[in-house]
Design an enzyme around this catalytic site. Structure first.
Site, PDB file in Angstrom:
ATOM      1  N   PHE A   1      32.686  35.485  38.255  1.00  0.00           N
ATOM      2  CA  PHE A   1      32.948  36.833  37.755  1.00  0.00           C
ATOM      3  C   PHE A   1      33.791  36.766  36.477  1.00  0.00           C
ATOM      4  CE2 PHE A   1      35.907  40.461  37.564  1.00  0.00           C
ATOM      5  CZ  PHE A   1      35.006  41.517  37.456  1.00  0.00           C
ATOM      6  N   TYR A   2      34.900  36.038  36.511  1.00  0.00           N
ATOM      7  CA  TYR A   2      35.805  36.012  35.364  1.00  0.00           C
ATOM      8  C   TYR A   2      35.232  35.246  34.176  1.00  0.00           C
ATOM      9  CZ  TYR A   2      39.304  38.129  38.356  1.00  0.00           C
ATOM     10  OH  TYR A   2      39.970  38.989  39.181  1.00  0.00           O
ATOM     11  N   THR A   3      34.521  34.156  34.424  1.00  0.00           N
ATOM     12  CA  THR A   3      33.956  33.406  33.294  1.00  0.00           C
ATOM     13  C   THR A   3      32.880  34.217  32.578  1.00  0.00           C
ATOM     14  OG1 THR A   3      32.456  32.198  34.771  1.00  0.00           O
ATOM     15  CG2 THR A   3      34.530  31.120  34.181  1.00  0.00           C
TER      16      THR A   3
END
Length: 156
Positions: free
Chosen positions: A124-126
């Site tokens: 999600f964050y990448t």
């Protein structure tokens, strides 16, 4: 908040047991999204922190960096299972990043750190330009210079 279930018990328990206490003590600031019945369906928490300069890339720390770098910490972010997949996660991330941009006008930050709870969170964050750091599994950083681009990407 007692009914909050994201599928990640550690995030659910933290909201139920620690969010209010941490808010009152000045450890974190927690922001929630509620439905029309005032049930919390998502939240994020932010605080300040430090990271050692050896744990981040040169592009994140810049040149002549002090031993520790000030960062904003995205301490928690979760959405209830029944509201996942509706864009609330990206909306909460965008809100958190906009808060950091606003705070950075008064307090210096080199980036936003997140300790992703699992590999799904890392993915999600990448997707929003967070990069791995050195020395700790699943700790990611979004350099301050990349926050505006990340906010634009979250908005799409």
């Amino acid at each position: 908040m007692a009914d909050f279930q994201s599928g990640k018990p550690a995030l659910d328990d933290w909201l139920k047991d620690m969010a209010l206490y941490n808010q009152a003590q000045g450890y974190t600031r927690t922001f929630v999204i509620a439905d029309e019945s005032f049930n919390v369906v998502g939240y994020h928490s932010v605080c300040a922190g430090m990271i050692h300069r050896n744990d981040v890339s040169r592009s994140s720390k810049g040149s002549k960096a002090p031993p520790e770098l000030p960062v904003a910490v995205l301490a928690r972010l979760a959405v209830t299972k029944q509201h996942q997949g509706r864009g609330l996660g990206p909306a909460l991330l965008r809100n958190a990043l906009m808060s950091v941009v606003s705070a950075a006008q008064l307090v210096a930050f080199r980036g936003v750190i997140v300790h992703a709870i699992d590999d799904d969170a890392v993915r999600f964050y990448t997707k929003y330009q967070f990069q791995p750091t050195k020395g700790m599994e699943r700790r990611l950083i979004l350099p301050t210079k990349d926050i505006v681009a990340s906010i634009a990407q979250v908005t799409r």
